[in-house]
Structure formats: structure tokens, C-alpha cells
Design an enzyme around this catalytic site. Structure first.
Site, PDB file in Angstrom:
ATOM      1  N   ARG A  60       0.809  -1.224   0.000  1.00 53.96           N
ATOM      2  CA  ARG A  60       0.000   0.000   0.000  1.00 53.96           C
ATOM      3  C   ARG A  60       0.847   1.282   0.000  1.00 53.96           C
ATOM      4  O   ARG A  60       0.391   2.319  -0.453  1.00 53.96           O
ATOM      5  CB  ARG A  60      -0.951  -0.012   1.202  1.00 53.96           C
ATOM      6  N   TYR A 113     -13.969  22.147  -9.851  1.00 53.66           N
ATOM      7  CA  TYR A 113     -14.572  20.892 -10.347  1.00 53.66           C
ATOM      8  C   TYR A 113     -15.701  20.464  -9.396  1.00 53.66           C
ATOM      9  O   TYR A 113     -15.529  20.469  -8.165  1.00 53.66           O
ATOM     10  CB  TYR A 113     -13.438  19.862 -10.395  1.00 53.66           C
ATOM     11  N   ASP A 185      -5.671  22.801  -8.606  1.00 49.18           N
ATOM     12  CA  ASP A 185      -5.978  21.751  -9.576  1.00 49.18           C
ATOM     13  C   ASP A 185      -5.368  22.204 -10.901  1.00 49.18           C
ATOM     14  O   ASP A 185      -5.837  23.147 -11.525  1.00 49.18           O
ATOM     15  CB  ASP A 185      -7.501  21.565  -9.683  1.00 49.18           C
ATOM     16  N   LYS A 210      -6.603  12.265 -16.840  1.00 47.89           N
ATOM     17  CA  LYS A 210      -6.780  13.041 -18.081  1.00 47.89           C
ATOM     18  C   LYS A 210      -5.516  12.964 -18.949  1.00 47.89           C
ATOM     19  O   LYS A 210      -5.258  11.953 -19.533  1.00 47.89           O
ATOM     20  CB  LYS A 210      -7.132  14.496 -17.757  1.00 47.89           C
TER      21      LYS A 210
END
Ligand SMILES: Cc1ncc(COP(=O)(O)O)c(C=O)c1O
Length: 401
Positions: A60, A113, A185, A210
């Protein structure tokens, strides 16, 4: 001598994070599928437990595949370190939760967003963390909104529907003077075209889903920062259980290697389509940071190294029926959320529903377009046919929206 710090971006994109001769000369880093990590001795186990994030200690916390991706993104962002997360939204949530506690206040761009806004209005609010939305064009005026308990100033530039470009350095300077952490962002520009840390921002966040991944097939996020913030963020996101699968890390790094070539084409095609749209009689206005008239265009010219493939167009008023006739018949533009992949997309935008600080209203419908890697002339032809369907479908509901 390590020359990699002086590499230009295209060179970093191609080589950062790769160490072929640690792995038989294989060009790309191997995919390590791992949960358990074995230790040879108690002494080794104890030593690595002391600094679990500095070694491979458990699946992890990351494997060499994760670290290769993080190293490459950090190099491109001009950051010391980057942390991979399982989605862009996880990178946003992980960053916010790293610096906020009950009683704190966040200043959030009104253009943010949608799910970031929901996170503030629901999950942060439930913990007693308040949010004030601000006009993205506020610049240094953000100083007037800072409260004694303001801990984070969050930016998104440009806003991913309306494309206002924020005065990042002016805001970062105010934030620093007032002891607030800044995060942005930066997904629209990709790590190639805007470097938030160079402008004084603390955390640069990407939905790697993206442009970094670039092929519409992996969900991932990444946050980059200087050493001073790394331990805080890493400890928080580890405590929250965020972990990225090794195959996804491999795919994201593979996507990153072609980012420069893809971004150059996205930029060229988007500008060609946007300028064509500006000349169309069906169009009211095009919103693209690189075009004059979009709020913050001068800031864009000052701060950005290029533009990406995402922009919006506001049509003159037409009926829903006409809009559907245009969109339903498009052959090359897919209708769907997300963006940054190789393919072109178009979606109607309903951003007016979520604005609070700076209401947004248009008479005609707004469409968000992502220019993919197809030939832009074919994309223009697809839109042109769409406009002729729009014009010839005057029947049905006639009320302008
Ligand atoms: C600007 C922006 N930031 C963050 C995200 C969230 O990324 P993800 O879908 O990987 O969670 C998106 C997704 O559409 C986005 O458009």
C-alpha cells in the site's frame, strides 16, 4: 554529476524515473505486484519500520513502479516529491484532508470541479470545516476573504468549464504572507504547460486520469510538492488507505512518456477548432484561455507555456431539440465526461447550477469540447454537419433555453 535537474521538459518526459540498468536494461520499469514485502532480518524490519515511506515496506505504501511514476511527475512539476493516488478526486481529497481540521476554513474557487465542491459542502462541512467560494478573478483581493481560521486557499486555473485563468502568483503571495497553504488543480495545463510551484503554490494536483494517462483507460491522481509538505501529505493519504495499483502506475508512466507530443497536437487542434467556431453564425462566444476575451487571457499569456485541448463554446439560443439533433449525430466527438484522452469529446455544460460567488448565466447552451488527436479538419467537418442538423431541426420545442 547528475545533469537531470537541468533537463528540458521534453527530456524529463522521456527519461525521468527510468533506471533501465537496475533491471537488465529493460527500458520501462517493471510492474511489481505486491502486498507482502519480506525482510531478511529483525534488524532490517526494525530499520524500515522507522521510516516506512522511505523504503518498500508494504504494497500500500508503494512499490518501485509507483516510485518511478512519482519521480517522473515531480521532475516535470519542478517539485521535490510527488504522491500517486487512485483518482484525481482522491488527490484533491487527500490534499485537503492533509491540512484541515475541525474549525478550519477553506477558500475555494467558484469555478472548481463539481465533486470538489461537493466534498467541501458535505464531507468537510460534516467535520466542522467551513468553505467560502470566491470569484476566480479575485487575484490579490483574496486577502479580504481570509479569516483567522483560514488554513487552505484552493485554486483551479483555468476553471474546467468556463476557463477563467487565475492570478496564481498574486494569490500565492498573499497566502504565504498570511500563513495559508495553497493548492491548485493543475489538470487542464498538464505538468507541461503550467508549473504551479514556480509561482509559489504549495501543492499541485492532477487528475492523471486526463492528460497524463492520455488514453481514457486508467483512473489516477497525483500531487506534487516540496519536501516540507511531503511527509504531511504522505502520512495522511496512507492513513486514509489510498493505494494505487501497479498496473495503473505503469500505464500512467507509459502515458506520460508521450505527453509532449500529445499536448502539442491537442493545443494545435483545439485552437484551430476554437477559431473556426468563433466565425460560425451559430456561436455566441468561445471560452479558451489562449483566445482574447476569455477572462484571464493576459494572465494566461504571462504564466502558461501552452494550452491544452479543452475549451467551451456558448451557442446562440436554440431549442433542446435542435441541440440534441446537433449532438446526437456527431460521428467523431463522443459524448461523455472526463477528457484528456486521445479521442474528441463534447458535453453540454450546466455550470450555472453550481456557481455561488460569481453567478454564471448564458442565454444559449454551453458545450465543453475536448479536441482529441484526430485530424482537426475532420473534427471541424463533424461539427459543421452538426450545425446543419441544428439549423434544419427547427421543429419540436421552440422555446429558447
Ligand atoms: C478539473 C478536474 N479535476 C479533477 C477531476 C477528478 O479526476 P478523477 O476523475 O480522476 O477523479 C476531474 C475529472 O473530471 C476534473 O475535470
Amino acid at each position: 554529476m547528475d545533469r537531470s535537474k537541468n533537463w528540458r521538459d521534453r527530456t524529463k518526459i522521456t527519461h525521468a524515473g527510468n533506471r533501465p540498468f537496475d533491471n537488465h536494461g529493460v527500458v520501462n520499469p517493471p510492474v511489481y505486484h505486491a502486498s507482502t514485502i519480506l525482510y531478511r532480518t529483525v534488524a532490517e524490519l526494525r530499520m524500515k519500520e522507522q521510516a516506512p515511506f522511505d523504503h518498500v515496506t508494504y504494497g500500500r505504501t508503494g512499490t518501485p513502479t509507483t516510485f518511478a511514476f512519482e519521480e517522473a511527475v515531480a521532475a516535470l512539476e519542478g517539485a521535490d516529491r510527488a504522491i500517486a493516488l487512485p483518482s484525481g478526486l482522491a488527490a484533491i481529497a487527500g490534499s485537503l484532508f492533509s491540512f484541515l481540521k475541525a474549525g478550519d476554513h477553506v477558500l475555494m474557487a467558484d469555478t472548481t470541479y463539481g465533486p470538489t465542491r461537493k466534498l467541501c459542502d458535505n464531507q468537510l462541512a460534516k467535520l466542522g470545516i467551513t468553505t467560502t467560494y470566491y470569484d476566480p478573478m479575485i487575484g490579490a483581493g483574496i486577502a479580504d476573504l481570509i479569516q483567522p481560521n483560514t488554513r487552505v486557499i484552493y485554486l483551479e486555473s483555468p476553471g474546467s468549464h468556463t476557463f477563467e485563468v487565475q492570478d496564481v502568483p498574486a494569490m500565492a503571495e498573499v497566502a504565504r504572507a498570511r500563513g495559508c497553504v495553497t493548492m491548485i488543480d493543475n489538470t487542464w495545463a498538464s505538468p507541461l504547460y503550467f508549473k504551479p510551484l514556480d509561482f509559489g503554490v504549495d501543492l499541485s494536483i492532477h487528475a492523471a486520469t486526463k492528460y497524463i494517462v492520455g488514453h481514457s483507460d486508467v483512473m489516477m491522481g497525483v500531487v506534487s510538492m516540496r519536501n516540507a509538505h511531503w511527509k504531511t501529505v504522505k502520512t495522511q493519504v496512507h492513513a486514509m488507505g489510498y493505494s494505487v495499483g501497479p498496473d495503473d502506475c505503469y500505464m500512467a508512466l507509459r502515458g506520460l512518456r508521450t505527453l509532449g507530443a500529445r499536448m502539442a497536437q491537442h493545443e494545435k487542434s483545439a485552437l484551430k477548432i476554437a477559431e473556426w467556431l468563433q466565425r460560425r453564425p451559430e456561436v455566441e462566444r468561445v471560452l479558451h484561455p489562449a483566445l482574447p476575451g476569455t477572462p484571464g487571457h493576459e494572465i494566461f499569456k504571462r504564466d502558461f507555456k501552452g494550452s491544452s485541448g479543452l475549451f467551451s463554446v456558448i451557442l446562440k439560443p436554440c431549442s433542446q431539440h435542435q441541440l440534441a439533433a446537433m449532438l446526437d449525430g456527431l460521428e467523431l466527438f463522443g459524448m461523455g465526461y472526463s477528457w484528456g484522452g486521445y479521442e474528441s469529446l463534447i458535453v453540454p455544460s450546466a455550470i450555472e447550477k453550481s456557481r455561488t460567488a460569481k453567478p454564471w448565466k448564458t442565454d444559449g447552451p454551453m458545450l465543453r469540447i475536448h479536441a482529441g488527436l484526430e485530424d482537426p479538419d475532420d473534427l471541424i467537418a463533424d461539427l459543421e454537419e452538426g450545425f446543419s442538423r441544428l439549423r434544419s431541426n427547427l421543429s419540436g420545442e421552440s422555446a429558447a433555453q
